[in-house]
Design an enzyme around this catalytic site. Structure first.
Site, mmCIF file in Angstrom:
data_model
loop_
_atom_site.group_PDB
_atom_site.id
_atom_site.type_symbol
_atom_site.label_atom_id
_atom_site.label_comp_id
_atom_site.label_asym_id
_atom_site.label_seq_id
_atom_site.Cartn_x
_atom_site.Cartn_y
_atom_site.Cartn_z
ATOM 1 N N LYS A 70 -26.512 19.086 -14.615
ATOM 2 C CA LYS A 70 -27.419 20.236 -14.444
ATOM 3 C C LYS A 70 -26.592 21.461 -14.046
ATOM 4 O O LYS A 70 -25.617 21.337 -13.283
ATOM 5 C CB LYS A 70 -28.451 19.897 -13.353
ATOM 6 N N SER A 145 -37.535 21.050 -12.055
ATOM 7 C CA SER A 145 -36.637 22.036 -12.623
ATOM 8 C C SER A 145 -35.483 21.453 -13.420
ATOM 9 O O SER A 145 -34.803 22.196 -14.122
ATOM 10 C CB SER A 145 -36.061 22.917 -11.513
ATOM 11 N N SER A 169 -37.804 17.818 -8.503
ATOM 12 C CA SER A 169 -37.209 18.273 -9.760
ATOM 13 C C SER A 169 -36.471 17.241 -10.589
ATOM 14 O O SER A 169 -36.094 17.536 -11.717
ATOM 15 C CB SER A 169 -36.265 19.441 -9.497
HETATM 16 N N1 GLN Z 1 -41.202 22.488 -8.282
HETATM 17 C C1 GLN Z 1 -40.547 22.622 -7.027
HETATM 18 C C2 GLN Z 1 -40.160 24.049 -6.788
HETATM 19 O O1 GLN Z 1 -40.305 24.843 -7.683
HETATM 20 C C3 GLN Z 1 -39.385 21.701 -6.915
HETATM 21 C C4 GLN Z 1 -38.112 22.216 -7.378
HETATM 22 C C5 GLN Z 1 -36.949 21.331 -7.122
HETATM 23 O O2 GLN Z 1 -37.094 20.173 -6.725
HETATM 24 N N2 GLN Z 1 -35.778 21.907 -7.274
HETATM 25 O O3 GLN Z 1 -39.734 24.411 -5.738
#
Ligand code: GLN
Length: 478
Positions: A70, A145, A169
């Protein structure tokens, strides 16, 4: 599709050992497939063959096995952009600890995957490099994400990818793409070289098709690292050893009743979760209803804490030290222009929110209350683990949805974290495993959550489930 597109790490290792294929062949195939499926927008950059092969050791547990990282995890001499314009040209001078451990074991790092900007999002739609598509349905999001990491593995670009999980995410895109996604105990995997979002919540996680492959990657990246002061003092462990195909004798599984009965939970996800429990019962587990009352407050608590920590962490991107600089008449104007042009809308909104909830007069109302909820969920989870070994909860409330669905409903988007963020608040490990498909062929997932450092038990249980089911063997028609 080529012969190895959807092979697991296990299968690839055997093919390499039998000399059916070589590491350079696998790099060629991976690069060809990435090119062919560029339309997915899963990958920001693939590297050239020579440097991929040169970077990796030729021996080790992942020798010759391609994978992706990532784009918020640093790879030496490569760009690490966090899918943001502000880091568009930022080149890392060192490897994240997880990356150096993978290279030492021979992993071939093919490229960096697309993501929500600075890991802020649940759908892969906030990247500065385009929206990632779900390999099962190009009109739908892959979840976020770690959108690109999930789409890459689901589309057969590689058998594994690293992601990061601050509020869900890794697990959420895993569920939406039909993959296994593991978020470890906070501090099990070094965060050195992971660009911070919410430091008290951030973890590096892994996306694969099988639990076995996931356990193998964690056996390599887990364990103490003196470069990260929050990294736990644990020895690296071979998690594959516990994967017998059986579950622990007398395993007690708690079904989080407030989760399975949550309003807004898609009925097909609910049913698939109940069906999965039957599989565990048939293997000898007992199922116990568990109530976690603070569940309904966790998304709000996560919202406040993650924004507050993001606002502090992202203060370092000011045009002076890293990445893009937009000139201005004076220092202040340079800061303003750089941050204004460098960050996307979602990131800017979160920085504003974070500073707001931390500001004098508001901190006690928002930030302190968020921490009260955090203490409550930790306590409730700890208490639950006095009577059961693992908890089951859905990963997502809805299957992959159409791109743009929540463009005008930010709250609904934030509620995507409803089932995953509580796990980060508590700091415990959880895996999302594929448990079925909707009638219109969208993958479904479910979480197995354990107490601190129960990774071995989680992998063992998830692996046993995959021996009884074949959801993880289905692949999209690409
Ligand atoms: N959807 C969550 C956020 O936008 C989780 C994101 C993540 O785990 N990096 O904060």
């Amino acid at each position: 599709m080529n012969k190895y597109s959807f092979s697991t790490i296990e299968v690839l290792k055997n093919a390499l050992a039998a000399k059916e294929v070589s590491a350079p062949n696998l790099v060629d195939l991976a690069l060809e497939r990435a090119k062919k499926l560029e339309v997915l927008c899963a990958v920001i950059e693939t590297f050239d063959k020579e440097s991929i092969l040169k970077d990796a050791s030729q021996t080790g547990r992942l020798a010759g096995i391609p994978g992706y990282i990532k784009d918020n995890i640093c790879q030496k001499d490569r760009i690490t952009s966090c899918a943001s314009n502000i880091l568009r040209d930022f080149r890392s001078t060192y490897d994240a600890t997880a990356v150096s451990r993978l290279k030492k074991e021979g992993a071939l790092l093919i490229g960096r995957t697309n993501m929500d900007e600075f890991a802020m999002g649940s759908s892969g739609e906030t990247s500065a490099f385009g929206k990632t598509k779900n390999p099962w349905d190009f009109e739908c999001v892959p979840g976020g994400s770690s959108s690109g990491s999930a789409a890459a593995v689901a589309a057969g670009l590689a058998s594994w990818a690293l992601g990061s999980d601050t509020g869900g995410s890794v697990r959420q895109p895993a569920a939406m793409c039909g993959l296994v996604g593991m978020k470890p105990t906070y501090g099990l995997v070094s965060r050195f070289g992971l660009i911070a979002y919410g430091s008290s919540l951030d973890t590096i996680g892994v996306l694969t098709r099988t639990v076995y492959d996931n356990a193998l990657i964690f056996s390599i990246i887990g364990g103490h690292d003196e470069k990260d002061s929050t990294c736990l003092k644990t020895e690296p462990k071979d998690y594959t050893k516990a994967l017998t195909g059986q579950i622990k004798k007398g395993l007690r599984i708690g079904i989080v009743q407030d989760g399975i009965d949550a309003k807004g939970l898609n009925p097909e996800i609910r049913q698939a979760t109940l069906d999965a429990l039957k599989v565990f019962e048939s293997k000898g587990a007992t199922i116990h209803p568990i109530s976690i009352k603070s569940l309904e407050y966790c998304a709000a608590s996560y919202f406040v804490i993650s924004r507050a920590e993001a606002a502090s962490n992202l203060a370092r991107f000011d045009g002076v030290r890293y990445g893009t600089r937009v000139p201005g008449k004076n220092l202040l104007e340079m800061y303003e222009k750089t941050r204004c042009q460098g960050f996307g809308q979602e990131v800017k909104t979160r920085i504003l929110m974070g500073n707001y909830v931390l500001s004098v007069g508001h901190a006690s109302q928002f930030y302190d209350n968020a921490h009260r909820v955090r203490r409550a969920i930790r306590k409730e989870m700890q208490d639950a683990f006095d009577s059961v070994d693992l908890l089951v909860m859905p990963t997502h409330s809805v299957p992959a949805f159409k791109t743009g669905t929540y463009d005008n409903d930010k709250l609904a988007m934030d509620l995507q974290d409803y089932f995953t963020a509580p796990v980060n608040l508590a700091g415990v490990p959880a895996i999302s495993i594929p448990i079925g498909f909707t009638k219109d062929n969208k993958p479904l997932g479910m979480q197995l959550i354990g107490p601190h450092l129960s990774e071995e038990l989680i992998f063992q249980t998830g692996h046993a489930y995959q021996q009884e089911t074949n959801w993880h063997m289905r692949t999209p028609n690409l």
